[in-house]
Scaffold this motif. Sequence first.
Motif, PDB file in Angstrom:
ATOM      1  N   ALA A 539       0.834  -1.198   0.000  1.00  0.00           N
ATOM      2  CA  ALA A 539       0.000   0.000   0.000  1.00  0.00           C
ATOM      3  C   ALA A 539       0.874   1.256   0.000  1.00  0.00           C
ATOM      4  O   ALA A 539       0.565   2.247  -0.673  1.00  0.00           O
ATOM      5  CB  ALA A 539      -0.922  -0.004   1.212  1.00  0.00           C
ATOM      6  N   GLU A 540       1.955   1.238   0.768  1.00  0.00           N
ATOM      7  CA  GLU A 540       2.885   2.367   0.773  1.00  0.00           C
ATOM      8  C   GLU A 540       3.427   2.627  -0.635  1.00  0.00           C
ATOM      9  O   GLU A 540       3.570   3.782  -1.057  1.00  0.00           O
ATOM     10  CB  GLU A 540       4.039   2.100   1.731  1.00  0.00           C
ATOM     11  CG  GLU A 540       3.642   2.108   3.197  1.00  0.00           C
ATOM     12  CD  GLU A 540       4.803   1.772   4.107  1.00  0.00           C
ATOM     13  OE1 GLU A 540       4.694   2.021   5.321  1.00  0.00           O
ATOM     14  OE2 GLU A 540       5.820   1.251   3.592  1.00  0.00           O
ATOM     15  N   TYR A 541       3.746   1.550  -1.325  1.00  0.00           N
ATOM     16  CA  TYR A 541       4.288   1.670  -2.683  1.00  0.00           C
ATOM     17  C   TYR A 541       3.306   2.413  -3.576  1.00  0.00           C
ATOM     18  O   TYR A 541       3.694   3.287  -4.362  1.00  0.00           O
ATOM     19  CB  TYR A 541       4.585   0.275  -3.237  1.00  0.00           C
ATOM     20  CG  TYR A 541       5.239   0.278  -4.599  1.00  0.00           C
ATOM     21  CD1 TYR A 541       6.601   0.462  -4.740  1.00  0.00           C
ATOM     22  CD2 TYR A 541       4.469   0.100  -5.749  1.00  0.00           C
ATOM     23  CE1 TYR A 541       7.201   0.474  -5.995  1.00  0.00           C
ATOM     24  CE2 TYR A 541       5.047   0.106  -7.008  1.00  0.00           C
ATOM     25  CZ  TYR A 541       6.416   0.295  -7.121  1.00  0.00           C
ATOM     26  OH  TYR A 541       6.999   0.314  -8.365  1.00  0.00           O
ATOM     27  N   GLU A 542       2.004   2.095  -3.465  1.00  0.00           N
ATOM     28  CA  GLU A 542       0.993   2.756  -4.284  1.00  0.00           C
ATOM     29  C   GLU A 542       0.754   4.182  -3.821  1.00  0.00           C
ATOM     30  O   GLU A 542       0.559   5.088  -4.642  1.00  0.00           O
ATOM     31  CB  GLU A 542      -0.312   1.963  -4.244  1.00  0.00           C
ATOM     32  CG  GLU A 542      -0.279   0.661  -5.016  1.00  0.00           C
ATOM     33  CD  GLU A 542      -0.025   0.877  -6.497  1.00  0.00           C
ATOM     34  OE1 GLU A 542      -0.506   1.888  -7.057  1.00  0.00           O
ATOM     35  OE2 GLU A 542       0.678   0.042  -7.098  1.00  0.00           O
ATOM     36  N   LEU A 543       0.801   4.405  -2.525  1.00  0.00           N
ATOM     37  CA  LEU A 543       0.537   5.746  -2.004  1.00  0.00           C
ATOM     38  C   LEU A 543       1.626   6.739  -2.400  1.00  0.00           C
ATOM     39  O   LEU A 543       1.395   7.952  -2.421  1.00  0.00           O
ATOM     40  CB  LEU A 543       0.407   5.705  -0.483  1.00  0.00           C
ATOM     41  CG  LEU A 543      -0.896   5.091   0.050  1.00  0.00           C
ATOM     42  CD1 LEU A 543      -0.862   4.966   1.565  1.00  0.00           C
ATOM     43  CD2 LEU A 543      -2.097   5.937  -0.390  1.00  0.00           C
ATOM     44  N   GLU A 544       2.805   6.229  -2.755  1.00  0.00           N
ATOM     45  CA  GLU A 544       3.855   7.132  -3.226  1.00  0.00           C
ATOM     46  C   GLU A 544       3.433   7.837  -4.510  1.00  0.00           C
ATOM     47  O   GLU A 544       3.897   8.937  -4.806  1.00  0.00           O
ATOM     48  CB  GLU A 544       5.159   6.368  -3.432  1.00  0.00           C
ATOM     49  CG  GLU A 544       5.900   6.026  -2.142  1.00  0.00           C
ATOM     50  CD  GLU A 544       6.282   7.264  -1.347  1.00  0.00           C
ATOM     51  OE1 GLU A 544       6.841   8.212  -1.961  1.00  0.00           O
ATOM     52  OE2 GLU A 544       6.024   7.307  -0.136  1.00  0.00           O
ATOM     53  N   ASN A 545       2.542   7.222  -5.286  1.00  0.00           N
ATOM     54  CA  ASN A 545       2.010   7.891  -6.468  1.00  0.00           C
ATOM     55  C   ASN A 545       1.177   9.110  -6.066  1.00  0.00           C
ATOM     56  O   ASN A 545       1.201  10.145  -6.742  1.00  0.00           O
ATOM     57  CB  ASN A 545       1.150   6.932  -7.290  1.00  0.00           C
ATOM     58  CG  ASN A 545       1.991   5.857  -7.970  1.00  0.00           C
ATOM     59  OD1 ASN A 545       2.908   6.155  -8.728  1.00  0.00           O
ATOM     60  ND2 ASN A 545       1.670   4.606  -7.695  1.00  0.00           N
ATOM     61  N   ILE A 546       0.420   9.006  -4.987  1.00  0.00           N
ATOM     62  CA  ILE A 546      -0.351  10.144  -4.477  1.00  0.00           C
ATOM     63  C   ILE A 546       0.599  11.253  -4.043  1.00  0.00           C
ATOM     64  O   ILE A 546       0.395  12.431  -4.359  1.00  0.00           O
ATOM     65  CB  ILE A 546      -1.237   9.704  -3.292  1.00  0.00           C
ATOM     66  CG1 ILE A 546      -2.164   8.544  -3.698  1.00  0.00           C
ATOM     67  CG2 ILE A 546      -2.023  10.894  -2.745  1.00  0.00           C
ATOM     68  CD1 ILE A 546      -3.169   8.895  -4.748  1.00  0.00           C
ATOM     69  N   VAL A 547       1.661  10.854  -3.331  1.00  0.00           N
ATOM     70  CA  VAL A 547       2.655  11.831  -2.878  1.00  0.00           C
ATOM     71  C   VAL A 547       3.275  12.555  -4.076  1.00  0.00           C
ATOM     72  O   VAL A 547       3.420  13.786  -4.070  1.00  0.00           O
ATOM     73  CB  VAL A 547       3.742  11.123  -2.040  1.00  0.00           C
ATOM     74  CG1 VAL A 547       4.870  12.087  -1.692  1.00  0.00           C
ATOM     75  CG2 VAL A 547       3.138  10.531  -0.772  1.00  0.00           C
ATOM     76  N   ASP A 548       3.643  11.801  -5.128  1.00  0.00           N
ATOM     77  CA  ASP A 548       4.274  12.407  -6.305  1.00  0.00           C
ATOM     78  C   ASP A 548       3.352  13.405  -6.992  1.00  0.00           C
ATOM     79  O   ASP A 548       3.779  14.494  -7.405  1.00  0.00           O
ATOM     80  CB  ASP A 548       4.678  11.310  -7.299  1.00  0.00           C
ATOM     81  CG  ASP A 548       5.828  10.466  -6.795  1.00  0.00           C
ATOM     82  OD1 ASP A 548       6.545  10.907  -5.872  1.00  0.00           O
ATOM     83  OD2 ASP A 548       6.017   9.347  -7.326  1.00  0.00           O
ATOM     84  N   VAL A 549       2.061  13.036  -7.127  1.00  0.00           N
ATOM     85  CA  VAL A 549       1.109  13.936  -7.784  1.00  0.00           C
ATOM     86  C   VAL A 549       0.939  15.216  -6.966  1.00  0.00           C
ATOM     87  O   VAL A 549       0.927  16.332  -7.518  1.00  0.00           O
ATOM     88  CB  VAL A 549      -0.243  13.238  -7.988  1.00  0.00           C
ATOM     89  CG1 VAL A 549      -1.311  14.247  -8.446  1.00  0.00           C
ATOM     90  CG2 VAL A 549      -0.118  12.125  -9.008  1.00  0.00           C
TER      91      VAL A 549
END
Length: 637
Positions: A539-549
């Motif tokens: 889940a952390e791996y996917e949430l990094e996409n939110i952080v990047d955006v």
Amino acid sequence: MKAKLLIFVCALSSTFMVAQEKLADKFFENYSYIKATELYKEVVKKGDSSEHVLTRIGDCYYNNSNTKEAAIWYGKAIKKYDKINPEYIFKYIQTQRSLGNYEEANKWLVKFKAIQNGDSRIKGYDPNSIKMYEDLASTKNNDVVVEIINMPFNSENSDFGSFVYNNKLVFASAKKSDNKKVYGWNDEPFLDLYEVSVNEKDGRKEYGQAALIKATKVNTDFHEATVAITNDGKTMYFTRDNVNKKNKLNYDNKGTTNLKIYKATLVGDNWDNIIELPFNNDHYSTGHPTLSVDNKKLYFVSDREGGFGQTDIYVVDILGNNTYSDPVNLGSKINTEGREMFPFIAKDSTFYFSSDGYLNLGLLDIYSSDILKDETAEPVNIGAPYNSGYDDFAFFMDDDGKTGYFSSNRPDGQGNDDVYSFNAEQCKQKINGLVRNMKTNELLANVTVKLINENGKIVETYTTTADASYEFIVDCDKKYTVLANKPDFKDDFKEITTDTTNNKVTNSDLYLKPLIDHNQIVINPIFFDFDKWNIRTDAEYELENIVDVMREHPTMVIKIESHTDSRGSDSYNMKLSDRRAKSTRDYIISRGIDANRIESAIGYGETQLLNKCANKVKCTEEEHQLNRRSYFYILKD
């Protein structure tokens, strides 16, 4: 009366065989192998299959590099006579290697080793393995691809030896001519020196018409071959038959004409002022000259007494005024009990030569050595495609260190010996493709594409333009990853393994999934373990996409919604989803995103299921997991 007549006829026949054998020997000793073969075979037909006759026929074929026939006659001799000269066993082994019969070669290698245990020519051989031959014969070098081309100026006879200077290639040829004498060794005309122009066009070399070298006194009615020319192009050393001033052959006390090295000087456009070198001798051969890089030393081949084998390589210092030091044998790191011939020194001082005294594929192979830089260096067989089961020799490398020439009598040539060019290039391949939007299939510009090697190092980066294409030149037989990323898109990557095919192209299109879709940041589902709200690694791996955006859009404000499956009570699931929403929010904040940019993080329990899996409905774990999800809505950008 009949008995006496029979005895007389048998005696007459025996006398005839002895006479014809002696005649054949005479032709053999004068190197007229074609005629000698014919006469020896007549003797065999009359019933004489002695060791001498069988091996002499073998030698006739061997000396003309016809290993198929030589193997037959040597085989007959060594299988018939137990105490045969071991030299014929060695020659039989060589013919078997030449023909690719490695198991047969190794069988006789064991016998040869038992007789000649100290022979330098068996160094490096493992009689129990044929892999050593297969490795030499393999052309699958993962780093270098070698292109071999048979030269257009080759004739139907012997052409060999190459030296390039001032855009001209000098070589020896037995091209046919009405006024040329024929050499009895192979029934071809005697060798002369020729030259041909060499020019480059569109990255390829082009060759003119071969013509006799411009020289008033170099070519004679007999052999001239193998040249070496000084760096200034004004002095040429070359090999010639021992010819006197009257253009007649000189002979030693055995009736043999030996080879000598001569020196010529360039006068205008012609080679003139022919001088014999002082270390020549009428009683042994001296030939195949080559120069050190600085032109201060001359290397050559000789069968003079005191050597290690049949022919050795020697060196002299060039002292000037046609004076030279005494010849010095290069020693056991180069010379063996066999034949060492055709030395050449490349620009980087690598020493090349041909030999049949080391691990080889049969007959002469080409070797390289660092002997001039390290006196302890061992020769290395340079392998296929330079070497074959036939004679491979007269190696010459251009100053670029990757192109050059060698000579060979391999069967795919135009004549007896032929000149071949080579171009040794690093094996390279191409990886290319387009980068597209996964959802719309449109081409994407300004995408960063990275080439990553198998150790994880980024070796090259490419940014796409309007045509969305990328391209990398890569090494053969390697593993790579191409990774594409662009703000507001999810990365895509492909793993690619190159093979050993030079210039192969691998097409690999990359597809980037947009992270922003209308009013949402869309990522893969954020999954939670059953009855838990902690953020898993995936889940952390996917949430990094939110952080990047959110980093890419510093004024963006979002809200988070979290949902559960139907298992458990409704009220418990409402609380569980709320904890999940807030743990998701807290992770994003922990990565440096201002808390004010997340307006809310609310759980909705099981009130918005995506499938049939309501209370008391039997579903699979995968179906339930589909309902355990989070949404990220964009409120302000």
